[in-house]
Write a protein that holds these residues in place. Structure first.
Motif, PDB file in Angstrom:
ATOM      1  N   ILE A 246      -4.743   5.488   4.092  1.00  0.00           N
ATOM      2  CA  ILE A 246      -3.754   5.087   2.968  1.00  0.00           C
ATOM      3  C   ILE A 246      -3.041   3.979   3.162  1.00  0.00           C
ATOM      4  O   ILE A 246      -2.448   3.820   4.319  1.00  0.00           O
ATOM      5  CB  ILE A 246      -2.838   6.384   2.762  1.00  0.00           C
ATOM      6  CG1 ILE A 246      -3.660   7.714   2.407  1.00  0.00           C
ATOM      7  CG2 ILE A 246      -1.747   6.112   1.849  1.00  0.00           C
ATOM      8  CD1 ILE A 246      -2.714   8.817   2.302  1.00  0.00           C
ATOM      9  N   GLY A 247      -3.000   3.034   2.280  1.00  0.00           N
ATOM     10  CA  GLY A 247      -2.096   1.758   2.401  1.00  0.00           C
ATOM     11  C   GLY A 247      -0.912   1.767   1.936  1.00  0.00           C
ATOM     12  O   GLY A 247      -0.494   2.574   0.788  1.00  0.00           O
TER      13      GLY A 247
ATOM     14  N   LYS B  47       1.834  -1.423   5.810  1.00  0.00           N
ATOM     15  CA  LYS B  47       0.829  -0.809   6.940  1.00  0.00           C
ATOM     16  C   LYS B  47       0.000   0.007   6.375  1.00  0.00           C
ATOM     17  O   LYS B  47      -0.243   0.420   5.493  1.00  0.00           O
ATOM     18  CB  LYS B  47       1.753  -0.371   7.894  1.00  0.00           C
ATOM     19  CG  LYS B  47       2.612   0.715   7.547  1.00  0.00           C
ATOM     20  CD  LYS B  47       3.414   1.479   8.790  1.00  0.00           C
ATOM     21  CE  LYS B  47       4.495   2.145   8.391  1.00  0.00           C
ATOM     22  NZ  LYS B  47       5.514   2.611   9.580  1.00  0.00           N
ATOM     23  N   TYR B  48      -0.970   0.689   7.609  1.00  0.00           N
ATOM     24  CA  TYR B  48      -1.978   1.895   7.070  1.00  0.00           C
ATOM     25  C   TYR B  48      -1.711   2.975   7.836  1.00  0.00           C
ATOM     26  O   TYR B  48      -1.435   2.975   8.833  1.00  0.00           O
ATOM     27  CB  TYR B  48      -3.509   1.315   7.453  1.00  0.00           C
ATOM     28  CG  TYR B  48      -4.047   0.189   6.593  1.00  0.00           C
ATOM     29  CD1 TYR B  48      -4.367   0.603   4.919  1.00  0.00           C
ATOM     30  CD2 TYR B  48      -4.384  -1.151   6.973  1.00  0.00           C
ATOM     31  CE1 TYR B  48      -4.862  -0.475   4.383  1.00  0.00           C
ATOM     32  CE2 TYR B  48      -5.023  -2.149   6.124  1.00  0.00           C
ATOM     33  CZ  TYR B  48      -5.260  -1.604   4.625  1.00  0.00           C
ATOM     34  OH  TYR B  48      -5.754  -2.457   3.956  1.00  0.00           O
ATOM     35  N   ILE B  49      -2.058   4.148   7.016  1.00  0.00           N
ATOM     36  CA  ILE B  49      -2.186   5.444   7.709  1.00  0.00           C
ATOM     37  C   ILE B  49      -3.610   5.620   7.951  1.00  0.00           C
ATOM     38  O   ILE B  49      -4.661   5.833   6.791  1.00  0.00           O
ATOM     39  CB  ILE B  49      -1.653   6.533   6.780  1.00  0.00           C
ATOM     40  CG1 ILE B  49      -0.083   6.156   6.368  1.00  0.00           C
ATOM     41  CG2 ILE B  49      -1.879   7.883   7.550  1.00  0.00           C
ATOM     42  CD1 ILE B  49       0.620   7.216   5.475  1.00  0.00           C
ATOM     43  N   GLU B  50      -4.167   5.734   9.265  1.00  0.00           N
ATOM     44  CA  GLU B  50      -5.649   5.729   9.360  1.00  0.00           C
ATOM     45  C   GLU B  50      -5.961   6.936   9.723  1.00  0.00           C
ATOM     46  O   GLU B  50      -5.200   8.057  10.015  1.00  0.00           O
ATOM     47  CB  GLU B  50      -5.972   4.731  10.682  1.00  0.00           C
ATOM     48  CG  GLU B  50      -5.286   3.500  10.499  1.00  0.00           C
ATOM     49  CD  GLU B  50      -6.369   2.494   9.905  1.00  0.00           C
ATOM     50  OE1 GLU B  50      -7.565   2.839   9.755  1.00  0.00           O
ATOM     51  OE2 GLU B  50      -6.254   1.113   9.993  1.00  0.00           O
ATOM     52  N   ASN B  51      -7.486   7.157  10.152  1.00  0.00           N
ATOM     53  CA  ASN B  51      -8.024   8.520  10.614  1.00  0.00           C
ATOM     54  C   ASN B  51      -7.978   9.487   9.646  1.00  0.00           C
ATOM     55  O   ASN B  51      -8.074  10.595  10.002  1.00  0.00           O
ATOM     56  CB  ASN B  51      -7.391   8.770  12.083  1.00  0.00           C
ATOM     57  CG  ASN B  51      -7.609   8.300  13.103  1.00  0.00           C
ATOM     58  OD1 ASN B  51      -8.934   7.914  13.352  1.00  0.00           O
ATOM     59  ND2 ASN B  51      -6.844   7.664  13.896  1.00  0.00           N
ATOM     60  N   LEU B  52      -8.192   9.311   8.071  1.00  0.00           N
ATOM     61  CA  LEU B  52      -8.235  10.287   7.412  1.00  0.00           C
ATOM     62  C   LEU B  52      -9.768  10.340   6.682  1.00  0.00           C
ATOM     63  O   LEU B  52     -10.362   9.466   6.812  1.00  0.00           O
ATOM     64  CB  LEU B  52      -7.335   9.854   6.261  1.00  0.00           C
ATOM     65  CG  LEU B  52      -5.694   9.726   6.641  1.00  0.00           C
ATOM     66  CD1 LEU B  52      -5.003   9.447   5.346  1.00  0.00           C
ATOM     67  CD2 LEU B  52      -5.264  11.023   7.318  1.00  0.00           C
ATOM     68  N   THR B  53     -10.146  11.454   5.800  1.00  0.00           N
ATOM     69  CA  THR B  53     -11.400  11.675   5.216  1.00  0.00           C
ATOM     70  C   THR B  53     -11.041  11.557   3.773  1.00  0.00           C
ATOM     71  O   THR B  53     -10.601  12.571   3.221  1.00  0.00           O
ATOM     72  CB  THR B  53     -11.938  12.801   5.722  1.00  0.00           C
ATOM     73  OG1 THR B  53     -12.056  12.792   7.233  1.00  0.00           O
ATOM     74  CG2 THR B  53     -13.211  13.038   5.197  1.00  0.00           C
ATOM     75  N   THR B  54     -11.636  10.721   3.019  1.00  0.00           N
ATOM     76  CA  THR B  54     -11.649  10.551   1.828  1.00  0.00           C
ATOM     77  C   THR B  54     -10.474  10.935   1.122  1.00  0.00           C
ATOM     78  O   THR B  54     -10.200  11.975   0.334  1.00  0.00           O
ATOM     79  CB  THR B  54     -12.633  11.365   0.793  1.00  0.00           C
ATOM     80  OG1 THR B  54     -12.731  12.782   1.583  1.00  0.00           O
ATOM     81  CG2 THR B  54     -14.261  10.879   1.312  1.00  0.00           C
ATOM     82  N   PRO B  55      -9.280  10.252   1.596  1.00  0.00           N
ATOM     83  CA  PRO B  55      -7.920  10.488   1.081  1.00  0.00           C
ATOM     84  C   PRO B  55      -7.829  10.144  -0.677  1.00  0.00           C
ATOM     85  O   PRO B  55      -8.579   9.211  -1.050  1.00  0.00           O
ATOM     86  CB  PRO B  55      -7.020   9.685   1.782  1.00  0.00           C
ATOM     87  CG  PRO B  55      -7.825   8.525   2.073  1.00  0.00           C
ATOM     88  CD  PRO B  55      -9.054   9.227   2.326  1.00  0.00           C
ATOM     89  N   THR B  56      -7.322  11.116  -1.177  1.00  0.00           N
ATOM     90  CA  THR B  56      -7.296  10.854  -2.704  1.00  0.00           C
ATOM     91  C   THR B  56      -5.737  11.077  -3.328  1.00  0.00           C
ATOM     92  O   THR B  56      -4.960  10.146  -3.304  1.00  0.00           O
ATOM     93  CB  THR B  56      -8.135  12.177  -3.471  1.00  0.00           C
ATOM     94  OG1 THR B  56      -7.934  13.291  -3.149  1.00  0.00           O
ATOM     95  CG2 THR B  56      -9.677  11.750  -3.012  1.00  0.00           C
ATOM     96  N   PHE B  57      -5.397  12.343  -3.786  1.00  0.00           N
ATOM     97  CA  PHE B  57      -4.235  12.518  -4.332  1.00  0.00           C
ATOM     98  C   PHE B  57      -3.006  12.562  -3.386  1.00  0.00           C
ATOM     99  O   PHE B  57      -3.045  12.954  -2.295  1.00  0.00           O
ATOM    100  CB  PHE B  57      -4.293  13.845  -5.196  1.00  0.00           C
ATOM    101  CG  PHE B  57      -2.976  14.386  -5.990  1.00  0.00           C
ATOM    102  CD1 PHE B  57      -2.786  14.127  -7.170  1.00  0.00           C
ATOM    103  CD2 PHE B  57      -1.721  14.998  -5.100  1.00  0.00           C
ATOM    104  CE1 PHE B  57      -1.718  14.254  -8.000  1.00  0.00           C
ATOM    105  CE2 PHE B  57      -0.862  15.439  -5.938  1.00  0.00           C
ATOM    106  CZ  PHE B  57      -0.718  15.032  -7.252  1.00  0.00           C
TER     107      PHE B  57
END
Length: 569
Positions: A534-535, A546-556
Motif C-alpha cells: 500500500i502506497g 512511504k510503502y506498507i510492504e509484505n501484503l498479498t493483493t491488498p484492495t479495499f
C-alpha cells in the motif's frame, strides 16, 4: 496478410479444441474462486458476462477460448494465460456449456443462526480496555483487506504500522465501523463470513462471527449503532444482525423477485447503505433492479419501500453529502446493465432520477465521491466508469451531468476527502501500461491536475498539463517474507514480518486501485494489487511518503476517522 494471419490463428485455436480433454483443472473450484465474483454464482453475469449455457451457445467457441487466455481490454476480464493452458481454456468452456444450476439456494434464518459463534467476551474487554491499547485513539486505525490471503489488517494510519492481520474468510470484500461506537469493526468476505472485531483491545481480537451465506458483498451499520445488515449473492438476500453481538435477527430472502424484464427469479443483493436521514437501510437487488428500504425502528424490521425499474445489474452505491436537512437523503446506486446511476430518495421512497453515464460506461463508484464545489456553488457527485477511462460528475439535486473527465483507462474507485483538493480516480481496468496510474482531478476546476504513476522500479508524480515530473521515488519491489499462522484466543492470525525480503529480480507492473484518505486527512492510501503493498501519499500535494510492504493483493481500505464524516460509509 491480416486475413491470412487471422485464418491461421483460428486454425490454431480449432486445433486446440481437437485435442482438448487433457486438462486436470477442477473447473467448478476454479470458477468459484476466480470467476464467480464477476460472473455470478449461477453464471448469470454482472460485472462480467452471462455465462449460462443458453448465452454461451450463441457465441463462437474459439473466441471464448481466446478471451479466457488473453482477456478483454477495458473490462474486468484479465488474461489467464499465465495459469490456464489451451486445454484448460477449452475444458472450462466445455464445463460452462454443459453446466446445470445446482447452487441456487434459499436464505434460511435457522441455518444462519446456527453458525453464530462467540469468540471473545465483549463486555470484559470493554471494561479492561476502556481506551485504545495499541493506538492513541481507535479513530487512528485504518482497515485493509488482503484479498487472496483472506485477511483483514488493522493499521495505525498515523505511522503506517500494521498492528494485526486476521483470518476472516476468503476474499474479504468490505470492512465498516460502528460510527456510534467506533471501537467495533466488521468485515464481510466473499465466502459469506461476517466477523466483528474490538479494535480498542490489544491485537484487535475478533469478538464473534456468523456465516450469512456462501457468497456475500455489502455491509452497513445503523447510525444508532444497534444493527448491521449484510448482503448476499448466494443465497440471494440480506441478513440483519445485532451490531453488538452479531446475533442474527432477521433474513430478507430474494430468491424469487421480478426482474426488469418481468421474469421471476433469484436476485443477488449488491449495494447496501445506512443513512443519517432516517432509521433506514437501503439494499439493492442486483438482478431484480429494485431497491428495498428497511425501517429498523419498527417492530419486525419491515421493508417500507420498494423502488423498482432502476435498471439492470445494480452494483455499488454511495450517499450524497449535501449540507443541511438533505445530508444523506439520496441513495445513489450504479446500474451497470443500463449505464445509469439511479437516485433513490429516502424521503419519498421513490426514484428521484436516473443519471445516464454514457453508452457502455458501466458505472462503478466504489466508495463514490460527493463534495461541494465553491466555484459553482453546487454539490457535486462522481463515479468511475469500468469500460473506459471516464469520471462522470453530476450535480444534486438537479441530477444534471456537468462534466466527464477522461482518464487513462477503466476504473473501479473514485474517492475524495475534506483535506484534499482532488478526487482520486484509479485506472485499474485499463491496459497494463496504464493501470499503474491514479488521476488527481481538481474538485473546483474539474480538470486533471496530477497523475501518480508507479513503474516497476520507480514511481513518479506528474503534472498532468505540463508533463513535468514533480517527484520521483524508489519503487523497488521486494519478495514477501513468509510467516506462520499463530493462535490468538479462539482465532488464527498472521503476524506481520519485521523486515523486507530481497529485491524482486523480475518486477511486475504495479496495478493501483482504491485511494482512501487517512491520518486525519494528511495521507491518502493507494493499494497496489500486483506488488503486495500500500502506497502512502500526501493528500494535499499527492507526493509519495512511504510503502506498507509484505501484503498479498491488498484492495479495499477503510479509515475510521475519515468514514466517520461520510453518510452511509
Amino acid at each position: 496478410m491480416k486475413r491470412i494471419l487471422s485464418i491461421a490463428a483460428a486454425t490454431a485455436l480449432t486445433a486446440s479444441f481437437a485435442f482438448a480433454g487433457s486438462s486436470t483443472m477442477d473447473f467448478a473450484q476454479k470458477y468459484e474462486k476466480e470467476c464467480q465474483g464477476c460472473h455470478g454464482p449461477i453464471h448469470q453475469g454482472g460485472v462480467g458476462s452471462d455465462l449460462r449455457p443458453k448465452a454461451l451457445k450463441k457465441k463462437n467457441r474459439e473466441f471464448l477460448a481466446e478471451t479466457i487466455l488473453n482477456g478483454r481490454d477495458n473490462t474486468a476480464m484479465p488474461a489467464w494465460s499465465s495459469t490456464f493452458s489451451k486445454d484448460d481454456a477449452t475444458g472450462m468452456i466445455d464445463w460452462l456449456t454443459d453446466w446445470k444450476n445446482t447452487v441456487e439456494l434459499t436464505l434460511s434464518f435457522d441455518e444462519v443462526h446456527k453458525s453464530w459463534t462467540k469468540l471473545a467476551d465483549r463486555d470484559a474487554l470493554a471494561k479492561k480496555y476502556p481506551k485504545a491499547a495499541d493506538v492513541k485513539d481507535v479513530k487512528d486505525i485504518t482497515f485493509a483487506t488482503e484479498r487472496d490471503a483472506s485477511l483483514v489488517d488493522f493499521i495505525d494510519s498515523t505511522t503506517g504500522k500494521v498492528l494485526s492481520r486476521h483470518k476472516a474468510g476468503f476474499a474479504v470484500h468490505v470492512t465498516v465501523t460502528n460510527k456510534h461506537d467506533p471501537r467495533y469493526a466488521y468485515s464481510i468476505s466473499r465466502s459469506g463470513k461476517l466477523t466483528m472485531f474490538d479494535i480498542a483491545a490489544p491485537g484487535q481480537p475478533a469478538l464473534a462471527s456468523v456465516q450469512v451465506g456462501q457468497e456475500s458483498r455489502g455491509l452497513a451499520v445503523s447510525p444508532n449503532g444497534k444493527y448491521i445488515l449484510a448482503g448476499n449473492y448466494n443465497p440471494g438476500g440480506a441478513v440483519l444482525c445485532d451490531a453488538h453481538t452479531l446475533e442474527p435477527l432477521k433474513v430478507y430472502d430474494t430468491s424469487r423477485v421480478i426482474d426488469p424484464d418481468g421474469q421471476i427469479g433469484p436476485s443477488r443483493v449488491a449495494g447496501i447503505a445506512d443513512t443519517p436521514y432516517g432509521p433506514y437501510f437501503a439494499m439493492a437487488l442486483k438482478d431484480g433492479g429494485h431497491t428495498y428500504i428497511i425501517d429498523y425502528s419498527k417492530e419486525g424490521f419491515p421493508i417500507v419501500g420498494d423502488i423498482p425499474n432502476i435498471g439492470k445489474i445494480l452494483h455499488d452505491c454511495f450517499l450524497n453529502e449535501n449540507e443541511g436537512e438533505d445530508f444523506g437523503r439520496y441513495f445513489m446506486i450504479a446500474s451497470q446493465g443500463s449505464d445509469v446511476m439511479g437516485i433513490v430518495d429516502f424521503k419519498t421512497k421513490q426514484l428521484a432520477a436516473k443519471v445516464h453515464t454514457g453508452p457502455k460506461s458501466k458505472p462503478h463508484p466504489g466508495q463514490g465521491s460527493s463534495w461541494f464545489n465553491k466555484k459553482m456553488g453546487k454539490q457535486l457527485n462522481a463515479t468511475n466508469s469500468m469500460n473506459f477511462g471516464s469520471v462522470v460528475i453530476w450535480e444534486s439535486p438537479s441530477w444534471k451531468i456537468v462534466k466527464k473527465v477522461e482518464t487513462a483507462g477503466g476504473g473501479l474507485f473514485v474517492g475524495t476527502g475534506e483535506d484534499t483538493p482532488w478526487i482520486w480516480s484509479d485506472c485499474v481496468l485499463g491496459k497494463p501500461d496504464k493501470y499503474n496510474e491514479v488521476h488527481l482531478i481538481n474538485k473546483e476546476t474539474l480538470e486533471t491536475d496530477r497523475i501518480i504513476k508507479v513503474g516497476k522500479t520507480k514511481g513518479q508524480l506528474i503534472d498532468a498539463k505540463t508533463k513535468k515530473v514533480l517527484q520521483e521515488w524508489d519503487a523497488t519491489q521486494h519478495e514477501k517474507v513468509a510467516v506462520n499462522e499463530k493462535a490468538f484466543g479462539k482465532e488464527k492470525i498472521l503476524p506481520m514480518p519485521d523486515h523486507l525480503g530481497k529485491a524482486v529480480k523480475d518486477p511486475v507492473q504495479p496495478r493501483l486501485l482504491h485511494a482512501e484518505p487517512a491520518n486525519h486527512g494528511k495521507w491518502t492510501m493507494i493499494s497496489e494489487w500486483t506488488t503486495g503493498r500500500i502506497g502512502i501519499y500526501e493528500s494535499e500535494t499527492g507526493k509519495f511518503v512511504k510503502y506498507i510492504e509484505n501484503l498479498t493483493t491488498p484492495t479495499f481500505t477503510y479509515s475510521v476517522e475519515h468514514r466517520q464524516h461520510i453518510p452511509g460509509a
